[in-house]
Design an enzyme around this catalytic site. Structure first.
Site, PDB file in Angstrom:
ATOM      1  N   ARG A 124       1.119  -1.400  -0.073  1.00  0.00           N
ATOM      2  CA  ARG A 124       0.058  -0.086   0.083  1.00  0.00           C
ATOM      3  C   ARG A 124       0.900   1.289   0.088  1.00  0.00           C
ATOM      4  O   ARG A 124       0.413   2.551   0.301  1.00  0.00           O
ATOM      5  CB  ARG A 124      -1.047   0.072   1.213  1.00  0.00           C
ATOM      6  CG  ARG A 124      -1.984  -0.888   1.105  1.00  0.00           C
ATOM      7  CD  ARG A 124      -3.251  -0.915   1.899  1.00  0.00           C
ATOM      8  NE  ARG A 124      -4.155  -1.974   2.005  1.00  0.00           N
ATOM      9  CZ  ARG A 124      -3.852  -2.980   2.789  1.00  0.00           C
ATOM     10  NH1 ARG A 124      -2.858  -2.825   3.806  1.00  0.00           N
ATOM     11  NH2 ARG A 124      -4.638  -4.043   2.773  1.00  0.00           N
ATOM     12  N   LYS A 146       3.539  11.231 -11.017  1.00  0.00           N
ATOM     13  CA  LYS A 146       2.850  10.813 -11.742  1.00  0.00           C
ATOM     14  C   LYS A 146       3.348   9.298 -12.110  1.00  0.00           C
ATOM     15  O   LYS A 146       4.648   9.336 -12.609  1.00  0.00           O
ATOM     16  CB  LYS A 146       2.285  11.557 -13.117  1.00  0.00           C
ATOM     17  CG  LYS A 146       1.295  12.354 -12.904  1.00  0.00           C
ATOM     18  CD  LYS A 146       0.780  12.963 -14.229  1.00  0.00           C
ATOM     19  CE  LYS A 146      -0.247  13.722 -14.113  1.00  0.00           C
ATOM     20  NZ  LYS A 146      -0.777  14.391 -15.453  1.00  0.00           N
ATOM     21  N   GLU A 188      10.819  19.490 -23.723  1.00  0.00           N
ATOM     22  CA  GLU A 188       9.991  19.819 -22.597  1.00  0.00           C
ATOM     23  C   GLU A 188      10.664  20.887 -21.800  1.00  0.00           C
ATOM     24  O   GLU A 188       9.981  21.655 -21.190  1.00  0.00           O
ATOM     25  CB  GLU A 188      10.261  18.311 -21.709  1.00  0.00           C
ATOM     26  CG  GLU A 188       9.566  17.387 -22.234  1.00  0.00           C
ATOM     27  CD  GLU A 188       7.885  17.080 -22.353  1.00  0.00           C
ATOM     28  OE1 GLU A 188       7.293  18.155 -21.712  1.00  0.00           O
ATOM     29  OE2 GLU A 188       7.381  15.861 -22.852  1.00  0.00           O
ATOM     30  N   LYS A 230       8.181  23.396 -12.895  1.00  0.00           N
ATOM     31  CA  LYS A 230       7.353  22.325 -12.782  1.00  0.00           C
ATOM     32  C   LYS A 230       6.953  22.084 -11.350  1.00  0.00           C
ATOM     33  O   LYS A 230       5.774  21.829 -11.093  1.00  0.00           O
ATOM     34  CB  LYS A 230       8.027  21.204 -13.105  1.00  0.00           C
ATOM     35  CG  LYS A 230       7.015  19.742 -13.185  1.00  0.00           C
ATOM     36  CD  LYS A 230       7.232  18.622 -13.889  1.00  0.00           C
ATOM     37  CE  LYS A 230       5.907  17.719 -13.651  1.00  0.00           C
ATOM     38  NZ  LYS A 230       6.139  16.453 -14.660  1.00  0.00           N
ATOM     39  N   GLU A 240      -3.959  17.554 -10.677  1.00  0.00           N
ATOM     40  CA  GLU A 240      -4.577  17.937 -11.797  1.00  0.00           C
ATOM     41  C   GLU A 240      -6.178  18.177 -11.695  1.00  0.00           C
ATOM     42  O   GLU A 240      -6.909  17.637 -12.747  1.00  0.00           O
ATOM     43  CB  GLU A 240      -4.200  16.909 -13.267  1.00  0.00           C
ATOM     44  CG  GLU A 240      -4.277  17.502 -14.386  1.00  0.00           C
ATOM     45  CD  GLU A 240      -3.866  16.726 -15.621  1.00  0.00           C
ATOM     46  OE1 GLU A 240      -2.606  16.231 -15.362  1.00  0.00           O
ATOM     47  OE2 GLU A 240      -4.021  16.900 -16.680  1.00  0.00           O
ATOM     48  N   ARG A 245      -2.372  22.381 -13.371  1.00  0.00           N
ATOM     49  CA  ARG A 245      -1.218  21.362 -13.966  1.00  0.00           C
ATOM     50  C   ARG A 245      -1.448  20.923 -15.375  1.00  0.00           C
ATOM     51  O   ARG A 245      -0.730  20.656 -16.226  1.00  0.00           O
ATOM     52  CB  ARG A 245      -1.434  20.091 -13.189  1.00  0.00           C
ATOM     53  CG  ARG A 245      -0.564  19.044 -13.380  1.00  0.00           C
ATOM     54  CD  ARG A 245      -0.253  17.972 -12.323  1.00  0.00           C
ATOM     55  NE  ARG A 245       0.684  17.048 -12.498  1.00  0.00           N
ATOM     56  CZ  ARG A 245       1.292  16.308 -11.724  1.00  0.00           C
ATOM     57  NH1 ARG A 245       0.920  16.223 -10.618  1.00  0.00           N
ATOM     58  NH2 ARG A 245       2.353  15.438 -12.368  1.00  0.00           N
ATOM     59  N   ASN A 249       0.862  20.170 -20.259  1.00  0.00           N
ATOM     60  CA  ASN A 249       0.228  19.291 -21.393  1.00  0.00           C
ATOM     61  C   ASN A 249       0.462  20.406 -22.751  1.00  0.00           C
ATOM     62  O   ASN A 249       0.061  20.001 -23.629  1.00  0.00           O
ATOM     63  CB  ASN A 249      -1.020  19.038 -21.205  1.00  0.00           C
ATOM     64  CG  ASN A 249      -1.015  17.925 -20.149  1.00  0.00           C
ATOM     65  OD1 ASN A 249      -0.193  17.406 -19.987  1.00  0.00           O
ATOM     66  ND2 ASN A 249      -2.411  17.830 -19.521  1.00  0.00           N
ATOM     67  N   HIS A 252       1.094  18.826 -26.014  1.00  0.00           N
ATOM     68  CA  HIS A 252       0.798  17.239 -26.047  1.00  0.00           C
ATOM     69  C   HIS A 252      -0.473  16.738 -26.535  1.00  0.00           C
ATOM     70  O   HIS A 252      -0.685  15.526 -26.715  1.00  0.00           O
ATOM     71  CB  HIS A 252       0.731  16.886 -24.415  1.00  0.00           C
ATOM     72  CG  HIS A 252       2.108  16.820 -23.750  1.00  0.00           C
ATOM     73  ND1 HIS A 252       2.969  17.943 -23.795  1.00  0.00           N
ATOM     74  CD2 HIS A 252       2.746  15.765 -23.464  1.00  0.00           C
ATOM     75  CE1 HIS A 252       4.050  17.612 -23.261  1.00  0.00           C
ATOM     76  NE2 HIS A 252       3.985  16.430 -22.909  1.00  0.00           N
ATOM     77  N   HIS A 256       0.295  14.027 -29.027  1.00  0.00           N
ATOM     78  CA  HIS A 256      -0.449  12.675 -28.890  1.00  0.00           C
ATOM     79  C   HIS A 256      -1.041  12.135 -30.133  1.00  0.00           C
ATOM     80  O   HIS A 256      -0.764  11.090 -30.391  1.00  0.00           O
ATOM     81  CB  HIS A 256      -1.392  12.675 -27.943  1.00  0.00           C
ATOM     82  CG  HIS A 256      -1.547  11.622 -27.277  1.00  0.00           C
ATOM     83  ND1 HIS A 256      -1.088  10.760 -26.261  1.00  0.00           N
ATOM     84  CD2 HIS A 256      -2.646  10.552 -27.946  1.00  0.00           C
ATOM     85  CE1 HIS A 256      -1.548   9.408 -26.298  1.00  0.00           C
ATOM     86  NE2 HIS A 256      -2.655   9.294 -27.036  1.00  0.00           N
ATOM     87  N   HIS A 270       8.590  10.905 -28.052  1.00  0.00           N
ATOM     88  CA  HIS A 270       7.527  11.651 -27.549  1.00  0.00           C
ATOM     89  C   HIS A 270       8.163  13.151 -27.362  1.00  0.00           C
ATOM     90  O   HIS A 270       7.258  14.009 -27.634  1.00  0.00           O
ATOM     91  CB  HIS A 270       7.511  11.149 -25.852  1.00  0.00           C
ATOM     92  CG  HIS A 270       6.538  12.197 -25.032  1.00  0.00           C
ATOM     93  ND1 HIS A 270       5.148  12.223 -25.081  1.00  0.00           N
ATOM     94  CD2 HIS A 270       6.925  13.064 -24.116  1.00  0.00           C
ATOM     95  CE1 HIS A 270       4.801  12.957 -24.382  1.00  0.00           C
ATOM     96  NE2 HIS A 270       5.866  13.671 -23.564  1.00  0.00           N
TER      97      HIS A 270
HETATM   98 ZN    ZN Z   1       5.826  15.207 -22.310  1.00  0.00          ZN
END
Ligand code: ZN
Ligand code: ADP
Length: 371
Positions: A124, A146, A188, A230, A240, A245, A249, A252, A256, A270
């Site tokens: 946990r 994340k 980035e 960040k 988020e 937050r 993106n 992105h 994506h 990426h």
């Molecule tokens: Zn990224």
């Protein structure tokens, strides 16, 4: 040395950036090693980071009387799977890892995401320390908590918010990083300038070449400035939920779609997809009259100067704007005609637009594709 605190209620942690940190690991990580007296310290790596840095890590640990045991995965996204997660958690259980222990992740985003998620569910939740070894992981994925694995339905769909106990960054490990991975991570870095810090963006247009060449002072500054931005954003909106937050993106949503169209393969990394995605976000913002054409051109120039793709036609894709928009809809699991979109009012001024018509985005992409 730079230390940046990520201020989260009840579990704030430090990100330490220092050239040569890896040689000094036992001292820098002392608080997280202590519980392993008489036991081996669990390290997760991929075959590249294991081959390149195992000896350096073990030498550093041995100076304080510690030794490591290694869980080594193949490089690439395939390691972020249920199968590898199962093997990793079984391995950690067999090592007797407790909730007060810390597992060390030595690698890029793949190793960090996998290890972080394993630690989120380990009894946990046990501790973990990130030692990111790609520029992308150093400035982005290692900070913010994340963690995730991939499934057949998509990337990063199974995961948890689980903050590391510390992030230890040695910019010197980037000397072995392939140039293409370095440029992808640099996308980035540019993102932080574009989304919220025009001054940093200006600095990057002057010093980006030195950052990419791993010139120590420029590189450390770029890493620290990126993480500071960040950390500020994550502290404001850890999970988020407020939209703050979401600024991270930028580039992105377009990116994506490009990654999906190229099959999430080596054809387009990426960071490369994010780079082109930021150019598209800037040009689309200009088309809506929200950003000046000159600022959109400056954004594209910064990306092209870094050797990153700034024109969609460079990718040699045989597709339409409508098809790319379908990927975006699928990504967000939405069938509606609009999507929240990160756009720009200027360099350093990103905002979340909620009124973007996907049909209009498709028409814009058609024009970018020369259709
Ligand atoms: Zn990224
Ligand atoms: P990212 O951090 O961009 O998400 P990955 O974790 O997939 O990327 O790592 C990208 C590639 O770089 C992998 O092949 C990985 O083994 C390799 N790599 C990571 N760190 C280093 C390093 N310091 N030197 C050389 N190769 C590295």
């Amino acid at each position: 040395m730079a230390v940046i605190n990520v201020a989260l209620a009840g579990r704030s942690y430090d990100v330490t950036i220092e050239a040569g940190l890896l040689d000094d690991l036992a001292r820098r990580a002392e608080a997280f090693l202590r519980s392993f007296a008489g036991r081996k310290v669990p390290f997760v790596a991929d075959t590249n980071t294991h081959r390149l840095y195992k000896e350096q890590v073990e030498t550093a640990l041995s100076m304080a009387g510690y030794s490591a045991d290694w869980f080594v995965v193949d490089p690439g996204e395939a390691a972020k799977s249920w199968a590898v997660l199962e093997r990793l958690t079984d391995w950690l259980l067999a090592m007797g890892v407790t909730r007060s222990d810390h597992v060390f992740a030595l690698g890029g985003g793949v190793v960090g995401d996998l290890t972080g998620f394993a630690c989120a569910v380990m009894k946990r939740g046990c501790g973990f320390v990130q030692i990111p070894t790609t520029l992308l992981a150093q400035v982005d994925s290692s900070v913010g908590g994340k963690t995730a694995i991939n499934t057949a339905a998509g990337k990063n769909l199974i995961g948890a918010f689980h903050q590391p106990a510390a992030v230890l960054i040695d910019p010197l490990v980037l000397n072995t990083l392939p140039d293409r991975e370095m440029r992808a991570g640099y996308a980035e870095v540019l993102k932080y300038g574009l989304l919220g810090d025009a001054e940093f963006f200006g600095w990057l247009t002057q010093n980006g070449k030195d950052v990419l060449a791993r010139e120590p002072a420029a590189l450390s500054h770029a890493i620290a400035a990126s993480i500071a931005e960040k950390a500020r954003i994550v502290a404001e909106d850890e999970r988020e939920t407020t939209g703050v937050r979401a600024l991270l993106n930028l580039g992105h949503t377009f990116g994506h779609a490009l990654e999906a169209e190229t099959g999430f393969s080596d054809r387009l990394l990426h960071g490369e997809a994010v780079a082109l995605g930021m150019v598209l976000a800037a040009r689309y913002s200009a088309r809506r009259g929200e950003m000046s054409a000159a600022d959109a051109a400056r954004s594209a120039a910064a990306i092209a100067d870094a050797g990153l793709p700034a024109e969609i036609t460079e990718l040699g894709m045989d597709c339409t704007g409508a098809r790319l928009v379908d990927h975006m809809r699928h990504d967000k699991k939405m069938e509606t005609g609009t999507l929240p979109f990160l756009l720009l009012r200027g360099i350093g001024a990103a905002y979340l637009a909620r009124d973007v018509e996907l049909a209009d985005v498709a028409a814009f992409l058609d024009s970018e594709l020369g259709l």
